[in-house]
Design an enzyme around this catalytic site. Sequence first.
Site, PDB file in Angstrom:
ATOM      1  N   LEU A   1      28.687  46.270  37.870  1.00  0.00           N
ATOM      2  CA  LEU A   1      27.843  45.157  37.436  1.00  0.00           C
ATOM      3  C   LEU A   1      28.712  43.913  37.296  1.00  0.00           C
ATOM      4  CD1 LEU A   1      25.791  47.007  34.670  1.00  0.00           C
ATOM      5  CD2 LEU A   1      25.409  46.948  37.160  1.00  0.00           C
TER       6      LEU A   1
ATOM      7  N   ARG B   1      31.203  32.625  28.325  1.00  0.00           N
ATOM      8  CA  ARG B   1      32.228  32.459  27.281  1.00  0.00           C
ATOM      9  C   ARG B   1      33.624  32.182  27.845  1.00  0.00           C
ATOM     10  NH1 ARG B   1      30.456  37.894  24.304  1.00  0.00           N
ATOM     11  NH2 ARG B   1      29.565  38.233  26.368  1.00  0.00           N
TER      12      ARG B   1
ATOM     13  N   ASP C   1      33.686  43.750  33.938  1.00  0.00           N
ATOM     14  CA  ASP C   1      34.669  43.053  33.107  1.00  0.00           C
ATOM     15  C   ASP C   1      35.455  44.025  32.232  1.00  0.00           C
ATOM     16  OD1 ASP C   1      32.658  43.749  31.364  1.00  0.00           O
ATOM     17  OD2 ASP C   1      32.518  41.797  30.387  1.00  0.00           O
TER      18      ASP C   1
ATOM     19  N   ASN D   1      35.648  38.844  27.568  1.00  0.00           N
ATOM     20  CA  ASN D   1      34.562  37.873  27.596  1.00  0.00           C
ATOM     21  C   ASN D   1      35.008  36.419  27.472  1.00  0.00           C
ATOM     22  OD1 ASN D   1      32.333  39.802  27.773  1.00  0.00           O
ATOM     23  ND2 ASN D   1      33.027  40.437  25.756  1.00  0.00           N
TER      24      ASN D   1
ATOM     25  N   ASN E   1      65.657  21.079  60.354  1.00  0.00           N
ATOM     26  CA  ASN E   1      64.764  21.846  61.231  1.00  0.00           C
ATOM     27  C   ASN E   1      63.528  21.081  61.671  1.00  0.00           C
ATOM     28  OD1 ASN E   1      63.803  21.808  58.586  1.00  0.00           O
ATOM     29  ND2 ASN E   1      62.772  23.780  58.788  1.00  0.00           N
TER      30      ASN E   1
END
Length: 496
Positions: free
Chosen positions: A13, A20, A110, A235, A393
């Site tokens: 999910l 937050r 999470d 969160n 270079n």
Amino acid sequence: MSPQQAVAAVVVLAAGQGTRMRSATPKVLHEIGGRSMLGHVLAAAAPLGAAETLVVVGAGREVVAEHLAAVAPGARPVVQDEQRGSGHAAAVALAAVPDLAGPVLVVNGDAPLLREQTVTALVEAHRDAGAALTVLTARVEDPTGLGRIVRDGSGAVTGIVEERDATPEQRAITEVNAGVYVGDAAAFRAALARIGQDNDQGELYLTDVVGLLVGDGETVAGAPAEDPDDVLGCNDRRELAARRRTLNDRVLDDLMRAGVTVVDPATTWVDVTATVAADALLEPGVQLRGTTSVAAGAVVGPDSTLVDTTVGEGASVVRSHALGAVVGPQATVGPFSYLRPGTDLARGAKVGAFVETKNARVGEDSKVPHLSYVGDATIGRGANVGAATVFVNYDGTAKHHTTVGDHVRIGSDTMLVAPVTVGDGAYTAAGSVITQDVPPGAMGVARAAQRNVAGWVRRRRPGSAAARAAEAATGPGVGAQADDAGGERLAGHHDQ
Ligand code: UD1
Ligand code: CA
């Protein structure tokens, strides 16, 4: 479902806004320890061997889907248009696989500290309990913000109640919902079809399936995680920092148990994707990121950051920064050097202080000890590149290559203007601007011849400390007469 597959599907999910976090980046894409949070969850579930991995995306769906394609091409994003709650998200995922049957792992995106052994143990507990649904739980000291596991007098799980909907007695419960569930697909579908929005947030809660299944007389098991840290969600940014610290502590503990010396765990950060062999030593202030590997006997630090870099046995890297570099066995780097992608230091090579390298091979036992830039170069073995040498270079449009042979001596402050080759055993004179090849064994000299203007100081800086020192050294009278265009202005010594 084949016998090696512990579950038929994994559902992650990951559609939530993550308000937050206060971030333009979707929450599950925030990185800790070398992977996104979503990446950690997918890695924990990967050993289950599910045929289907569905990731519910919503907020920032394009970037999340793009990230998925990069880190887990086998996973399928499923769009949840409106974020109506975790239960709605799970239902949307299962609707995408209507024929799927058998056990399904549903997990919050999470949960970056979730480990594969925890997921595997949950699946086993589910199988052993013969339950319709098994919930991963944890007993924590501070359950604030988490769903509480409600059990009856016999200890059987009867429901999950979110903190904001809980009674004071329920809030006192310290067994919490981890947001990781294994359930039979059919049981999930049936219960998810019946969840309501009668809660403080007016959302469709996945957690409500527990009470519904128990009401139907089904068995719901609660399996406590061995390490409660596994279930910690993330969160906001303070939790992000705390999870990162916990993850890092775990990585360092594993390394130390395996024989790595970590002088200061508080300032040493190692990604889960990096590897360090036994008897390597990490000094304070070290970051090992990405696919970095450090071999036995190597010393890294203090204060060094290595990204996707390989450090060979017995090598040392001191106060330096390396990206996509290879540091060979016994090679030494630093202090204060910058190794950029394509740097390849052979065994025993040295890149000393204040040196930048890029796309450069430095051969066995060759040295670039001080203050140099080595870009787009191949240096043979046993060569020495003098201080302040530049491998020139870039002509403003294109990059060109320089080849320096075996046992070459490049004098200090040489500009090697690419494309150019300095042959085996050749030398260049200090201060030369080398624009043409130097054949093997030759001395390349490309600088103005020196001339001395005698007595210049006495005439042009009379009475100065320098003039007095010169007179003391040469006796009076020397240089009194101009013997050369004494009045000329000489670079760097302007007449006042
Ligand atoms: C959730 C659990 C809580 C548990 C906690 C563990 C619910 C109702 N509560 O709370 O019991 O203790 O996780 O960390 O599930 N998501 C979607 N679509 C949505 C809403 C959410 O995909 O419409 C995803 C989020 O991205 C997140 C996960 O579902 O990964 C959980 O949502 P979140 O809002 O973080 O739930 P919590 O309040 O943390
Ligand atoms: Ca959460």
